[in-house]
Design a protein around this motif. Structure first.
Motif, mmCIF file in Angstrom:
data_model
loop_
_atom_site.group_PDB
_atom_site.id
_atom_site.type_symbol
_atom_site.label_atom_id
_atom_site.label_comp_id
_atom_site.label_asym_id
_atom_site.label_seq_id
_atom_site.Cartn_x
_atom_site.Cartn_y
_atom_site.Cartn_z
ATOM 1 N N THR A 92 47.926 54.724 37.095
ATOM 2 C CA THR A 92 47.518 53.339 36.877
ATOM 3 C C THR A 92 47.731 52.922 35.429
ATOM 4 O O THR A 92 48.281 51.845 35.150
ATOM 5 N N LEU A 138 50.574 50.131 34.316
ATOM 6 C CA LEU A 138 50.175 48.864 33.693
ATOM 7 C C LEU A 138 50.945 48.643 32.398
ATOM 8 O O LEU A 138 51.357 47.516 32.090
ATOM 9 N N ALA A 159 54.724 48.137 33.585
ATOM 10 C CA ALA A 159 54.940 46.965 34.441
ATOM 11 C C ALA A 159 54.769 45.652 33.702
ATOM 12 O O ALA A 159 55.373 44.651 34.082
ATOM 13 N N ALA A 189 57.386 42.881 34.389
ATOM 14 C CA ALA A 189 56.928 41.745 35.183
ATOM 15 C C ALA A 189 57.123 40.433 34.429
ATOM 16 O O ALA A 189 57.471 39.399 35.028
ATOM 17 N N PHE A 210 53.388 48.060 43.398
ATOM 18 C CA PHE A 210 52.003 47.609 43.487
ATOM 19 C C PHE A 210 51.447 47.191 42.125
ATOM 20 O O PHE A 210 50.396 46.556 42.062
ATOM 21 N N ALA A 211 52.141 47.533 41.062
ATOM 22 C CA ALA A 211 51.767 47.067 39.734
ATOM 23 C C ALA A 211 52.635 45.896 39.300
ATOM 24 O O ALA A 211 52.143 44.918 38.738
ATOM 25 N N GLN A 239 54.594 43.676 41.147
ATOM 26 C CA GLN A 239 54.574 42.437 41.927
ATOM 27 C C GLN A 239 53.349 41.561 41.652
ATOM 28 O O GLN A 239 53.505 40.346 41.477
ATOM 29 N N PRO A 240 52.112 42.097 41.595
ATOM 30 C CA PRO A 240 50.977 41.219 41.260
ATOM 31 C C PRO A 240 51.084 40.618 39.864
ATOM 32 O O PRO A 240 50.723 39.453 39.651
ATOM 33 N N LEU A 241 51.600 41.393 38.899
ATOM 34 C CA LEU A 241 51.742 40.875 37.545
ATOM 35 C C LEU A 241 52.844 39.823 37.476
ATOM 36 O O LEU A 241 52.711 38.815 36.771
ATOM 37 N N GLY A 300 45.529 39.021 37.934
ATOM 38 C CA GLY A 300 46.714 39.797 38.295
ATOM 39 C C GLY A 300 46.636 41.232 37.797
ATOM 40 O O GLY A 300 47.044 42.165 38.495
ATOM 41 N N ALA A 317 46.591 44.430 40.190
ATOM 42 C CA ALA A 317 47.616 45.447 39.977
ATOM 43 C C ALA A 317 46.990 46.821 39.770
ATOM 44 O O ALA A 317 47.435 47.817 40.361
ATOM 45 N N THR A 330 47.319 49.793 42.572
ATOM 46 C CA THR A 330 48.021 50.994 42.114
ATOM 47 C C THR A 330 47.149 52.230 42.289
ATOM 48 O O THR A 330 47.600 53.264 42.793
#
Length: 228
Positions: A23, A27, A30, A34, A107-108, A110-112, A149, A153, A157
């Motif tokens: 994670t 972060l 990403a 992102a 999973f990290a 795309q939300p960001l 976000g 994320a 994650t």
């Protein structure tokens, strides 16, 4: 009644470390990726988006196999490390950490990417016109407006890493204290017909998965309502 023994606690410790490290690393990695995907204009974004999303459709065993070939003693990375006097990364915690970072990347990212896209350009442009530097803009404008976000994320994650199985088993095997995570331990219990242990651990992960999704949807709903 099944109680957690040393093997279960050991697997929990390895799993938690894997989830936490994955994670944190994702972060960090990403965030700039992102931002580029959300704000960039290059046509290469489509290619990068497809590569990032590949683990969503690629069978975990396929990814695990190719990582095993690359990080193992005969692979490009593994052989190079051994030539330099180090150990190859197959069947090691470091190896499954690399696999986990790659497998959980969508999973990290795309939300960001969605959070940065919804931010728009106006808040950043206003902060820039007032003389705020890049770090100040991120700390006082971007981060507060996109914190939902980041939470989503991080949560997704962590939860996705918790449930990883195929890619971990292919690359890491089932080494206690090193690569045996909860999902692999459940498989071992089921294979050994210890269904009580497998059921207890599976139920624990099921409850955690439900709570995770509940938190994610609650956060998403909250920020959508706040933005209206």
């Amino acid at each position: 009644m099944f109680t957690l023994g040393p093997a279960e606690w050991q697997a929990i410790e390895v799993t938690f470390r894997l989830c936490l490290y994955t994670t944190i690393i994702l972060l960090v990695l990403a965030m700039p990726l992102a931002w580029w995907l959300a704000k960039g204009r290059s046509y290469a974004r489509v290619v990068v988006q497809a590569v990032v999303a590949l683990p969503l459709v690629l069978p975990p065993t396929v990814l695990g196999f190719y990582l095993l070939m690359a990080l193992g003693p005969r692979g490009v990375v593994g052989k190079t490390l051994e030539d330099l006097g180090f150990h190859h990364l197959a069947f090691s915690f470091e190896g499954i950490l690399i696999a986990s970072v790659i497998y959980s990347m969508p999973f990290a990212v795309q939300p960001l990417t969605e959070a940065f896209s919804n931010l728009g350009r106006r808040p950043v442009e206003v902060a820039s016109s007032l003389g705020a530097g890049a770090l100040d803009r991120f700390r006082t404008v971007i981060l507060p407006l996109t914190r939902g976000g980041f939470v989503v994320a991080a949560t997704l994650t962590f939860a996705h890493t918790l449930g990883e199985f195929g890619v971990i088993l292919m690359l890491g095997g089932s080494i206690p204290g090193e690569t045996k995570v909860l999902s692999v331990l459940i498989y071992d219990h089921a294979e050994g017909m210890n269904y009580a242990a497998a059921h207890s651990l599976s139920l624990m992960l099921l409850i955690f998965a439900f709570i995770t999704l509940f938190v994610v949807y609650s956060i998403t709903r909250r920020f959508r309502v706040a933005s209206v």
